[in-house]
Structure formats: structure tokens, C-alpha cells
Design an enzyme around this catalytic site. Structure first.
Site, PDB file in Angstrom:
ATOM      1  N   ARG A 112      10.944  45.324  -0.587  1.00 41.65           N
ATOM      2  CA  ARG A 112       9.819  45.742   0.255  1.00 41.65           C
ATOM      3  C   ARG A 112       8.553  44.892   0.068  1.00 41.65           C
ATOM      4  O   ARG A 112       7.914  44.513   1.042  1.00 41.65           O
ATOM      5  CB  ARG A 112       9.496  47.206  -0.078  1.00 41.65           C
ATOM      6  N   CYS A 138      17.645  61.390  22.137  1.00 39.90           N
ATOM      7  CA  CYS A 138      17.743  62.825  22.383  1.00 39.90           C
ATOM      8  C   CYS A 138      17.775  63.619  21.081  1.00 39.90           C
ATOM      9  O   CYS A 138      18.798  64.230  20.732  1.00 39.90           O
ATOM     10  CB  CYS A 138      18.975  63.106  23.229  1.00 39.90           C
TER      11      CYS A 138
END
Ligand code: LLP
Length: 421
Positions: free
Chosen positions: A276, A343
Site C-alpha cells: 500500500r 444491484c
């Protein structure tokens, strides 16, 4: 510090307008800055220059071969966790003698692959894995250099889903069993224990947990040396935290300041498996506003990137800074949810976020998306995964094409019996 900068309200990546790239490649797409990537790698590397060390970039954070190649050019090694990541690292030209292989579920064929490629070492996660590596190496007539991943039982004070060094976690071997495991390993003909590995978690914002766990690891290394086990490497894992929104990120110097005095005591080469901190702020996700809508008091900005493109907000409640790519003057701030087309109610990029009012067609930049962004993307809802673009100075390169509908069904087959009806 990064090279994503606003000039007169227009976002640039190095010398190029983000909006101009968006017109060419479409949206959504990931955009990486080469100079930011290099800078983050170098600052980290220099922070540890006082001691022998090797930075093995954690490929899971960003595995695009162009990114890996850019880091290989800086001298980086790689931390891989699968045959696929090993393949990518080698394809990118990373020196096998700088590759370490972690992960608690390595298969026999992945272990054989690593042995064939003569990587620096395999990080062993269980007694049974140790036995399998010994067996496979002996069959291949080689000796496998290994480290044992030790679980130091430390609370890294991070999100529970990315904490890995607590005793109830599935990773590593408890510290209390480590001596016995090394004794076993030192007698096996197919393995050579040369290192100790730990990884206590990710997005850790303070060096304290590292100091605490490394004291335990250094003690173990010194006790092992007394027993004649030649420990030459301490792999301190990854996990250095970065700034996403408001959090205070310390930068590599402060981690180095705390860690170096502890690890110096055992005369080992230190391996840093950082992901990271190297690539997080080197990348953004660019998405386009599809619609504005409201429901009661709630306002939604519907964009064309969803949880399938950037999973972190949905999975961890992670907060990424979001800004318009072109800032309109005199526009009021509104409190909105930035949501994707998937969705699922959990499909959002930000919730209850103040954002200048946007219109259909506007571009938004989701910052700090260079780590665990594309690598965690999926095809959920049969959405082609986004393009990836790499900018170096005034040049932009497409380093991964946007997937097509054909890509979505590649490899699928309808059984002949179904076709005949
Ligand atoms: N080494 C090992 C053994 C690891 O498991 C990891 C990350 C690293 C090194 C690199 O850690 P870093 O320096 O990047 O913090 N998907 C999550 C992060 C999961 C980290 C998994 N292991 C996220 O998006 O925050």
C-alpha cells in the site's frame, strides 16, 4: 506527496489533464503516476538505507506487469502469494533472487514452480506445509530456502478484517511453537531455514505494534542462532499505513526510526513486504456521473464505477477522497452518497459525503486507489473490468485494455446436449 495536482481547478496527472485521458479511454479507468510510484519506492528504500534491507513489493496490492516492471527498474523485489503472482513478477522482469513467496494455502504445483525458479525463499505457514516443501524439494534434488511465518500475537490497531498477527488469526505459527518448528526444519534435508517472517496487518498507522512484535522476533532469531540455525533474514511483513482522508500518516521515516534500533540487534537483512505505501497514492479511479437522484432527504450521485471496480468502501467501509476532475466555481456543496450501478445496497464509493454539486457527464476522481483497487476488481453483474492507464511525464500508456463483452464469456462453453434442444 503525489503528482495528482489541480491547476486552475483542473486535475492533472503529472503533465497530463485527467479529463483528456478520460476522453480517449472512456470511463471508469484506473490512472497511475509513474513519478509518484518511483518517489514512494525511493523514499521507503532510503528510509532503511542504514541497515541491509530488501524491499519486496507486495504484488497483491497492484499486480499490473507495467507497475511491477517500473518497480523492478527501481531495484524492487516481490512478495507473491500465488503461482499467478509469481508468474506476473517473473514476466515483469523481477529478479527471482528477490522474490519471497507467502500464503497459507500453497499447492504442491505452486511450491514446485517456486523451487524451479529458484526464488529467495518460501514463507512457511504450517507444519504440514513444511513437510510438503521438504518432500518436493528432496524429489527435485534441491534445498528450499525458507522462513517460518511466526504469529507474534500483536494487536496492530487496524480494521479487524486486515489484522493478521493476533493469535486467533489463521496465519503463521504461534511464537510459542516456533523454536520447535525451526528445530524440526533444521534437521530436514530438503529445507534450509534462513529467515523469520511476520506480517501483523495492513494500514497500520503507528510504529508501536511493529516495535513490539519485532522485539519478540529478534529474540527468537538470536535464540535460534545460539542453537546453530543460521537466521540471515527477518521479514517484517508489510502494513505501513497511508493517508486516505483525515488520518495522520507517518511516512516511512518514522517507521524506520522505530524499527531500525530493534532489528539492528540481530545482524540480519531486513525484508520489507510493502504494498500500500508504495502504490496506494500512485493511483486514482476516474469515473463519470451518470445521474443525480434523490429519495426523501437523501441525495445520490450515480456513477459508472461500482463495487466491482473498487471494493474497499463496500468491504471495509473504507473512505477514499472523491473530487470532481474539473472544479466548477460557485457551486454549492451537497451531502450525497456516491453509488455505483451494481444491484446491491452495499454498492457505494462514499456515503454522506460533502461534494460540490455535479451534473450528468461530470468526471470524478477517487483518490488513493492504486493499492487493492484493480486487484480486487471483479466481473460481478457481468461488468467488464476497467482500463488501466500509466502516465510518465507527458506520456500516457494504456497498460490494460478495458475488458469487452467477449472477454466476459471467454473460456465458457455450452454443453453440446444443451445446444441441440
Ligand atoms: N505481506 C503479507 C504476508 C500480506 O498478507 C500483505 C497484505 C502484505 C505483505 C502487504 O501489506 P501492505 O503493505 O499493502 O499493507 N485488501 C485490503 C488489504 C489486505 C492486505 C492483505 N495482506 C485493503 O484493501 O485494505
Amino acid at each position: 506527496m503525489d503528482y495528482f495536482e489541480y491547476k486552475n481547478g483542473v486535475l492533472y496527472c503529472e503533465d497530463l489533464k485527467v479529463s483528456a485521458i478520460a476522453e480517449k479511454v472512456g470511463t471508469p479507468f484506473y490512472l497511475y503516476s509513474h513519478n509518484t510510484l518511483k518517489r514512494h519506492y525511493r523514499v521507503l528504500d532510503e528510509a532503511f538505507e542504514e541497515i541491509p534491507h530488501l524491499v519486496c513489493f507486495s504484488v497483491k496490492a497492484n499486480s499490473n506487469v507495467a507497475i511491477l516492471r517500473a518497480l523492478a527498474n527501481e531495484g524492487a523485489g516481490a512478495d507473491v502469494v500465488s503461482g499467478g503472482e509469481l508468474f506476473r513478477a517473473l514476466r515483469a522482469g523481477i529478479d527471482p533472487s528477490k522474490i519471497v513467496f507467502a500464503g497459507l494455502g500453497k499447492t504442491a504445483s505452486e511450491i514446485e514452480y517456486a523451487l524451479r525458479e529458484k526464488i529467495l525463499m518460501i514463507n512457511v505457514e504450517s507444519s504440514e506445509e513444511l513437510m510438503l516443501i521438504n518432500e518436493l524439494a528432496s524429489k527435485m534434488d534441491v534445498v528450499a530456502p525458507i522462513a517460518i511465518r511466526v504469529n507474534p500475537d500483536i494487536d496492530p490497531q487496524t480494521h479487524p478484517r486486515i489484522a493478521t498477527g493476533l493469535k486467533e488469526s489463521k496465519f503463521g505459527i504461534p511464537l510459542s511453537q516456533a523454536m520447535a518448528e525451526y528445530e524440526v526444519a533444521s534437521k530436514l534435508p530438503g529445507v534450509n531455514p534462513i529467515g523469520i517472517h511476520q506480517h501483523i496487518g495492513s494500514q497500520i498507522l503507528k510504529p508501536g505494534p511493529f516495535e513490539e512484535s519485532l522485539r519478540k522476533i529478534v529474540n527468537l532469531a538470536n535464540s535460534l542462532k545460539v542453537l546453530g540455525v543460521d537466521i540471515r533474514y527477518i521479514n517484517i511483513g508489510g502494513g505501513f499505513g497511508i493517508q486516505y482522508t483525515e488520518e495522520e500518516a507517518l511516512g516511512p521515516d518514522r517507521f524506520a526510526e522505530a524499527i531500525i534500533p530493534v532489528v539492528k540487534e540481530c545482524n540480519c537483512t531486513i525484508i520489507l513486504e510493502i504494498g500500500r505505501m508504495i502504490c496506494g497514492n500512485s493511483g486514482i479511479l476516474v469515473t463519470r456521473v451518470l445521474y443525480n437522484k434523490s429519495s426523501g432527504n437523501k441525495k445520490f450521485v450515480v456513477v459508472d464505477a461500482g463495487m466491482n471496480d473498487l471494493l474497499r468502501p463496500s468491504l471495509y467501509g473504507a473512505e477514499h477522497r472523491i473530487e470532481p476532475v474539473i472544479i466548477r466555481r460557485g457551486v454549492p456543496d451537497l451531502e450525497v452518497d456516491v453509488v455505483g450501478p451494481i444491484c446491491e445496497s452495499g454498492d457505494f464509493l462514499a456515503r454522506n459525503r460533502k461534494l460540490p454539486r455535479v451534473e450528468r457527464g461530470d468526471l470524478l476522481a477517487v483518490f488513493t486507489a492504486g493499492a487493492y483497487g484493480f486487484t480486487m476488481a471483479s466481473n460481478y453483474n457481468s461488468r467488464p473490468r476497467p482500463a488501466e492507464v500509466f502516465v510518465s511525464g507527458n506520456k500516457a500508456y494504456l497498460i490494460r485494455k478495458r475488458e469487452t463483452y467477449e472477454d466476459l464469456v471467454r473460456g465458457e462453453a455450452v454443453p453440446r446436449d444443451l445446444e441441440s434442444t
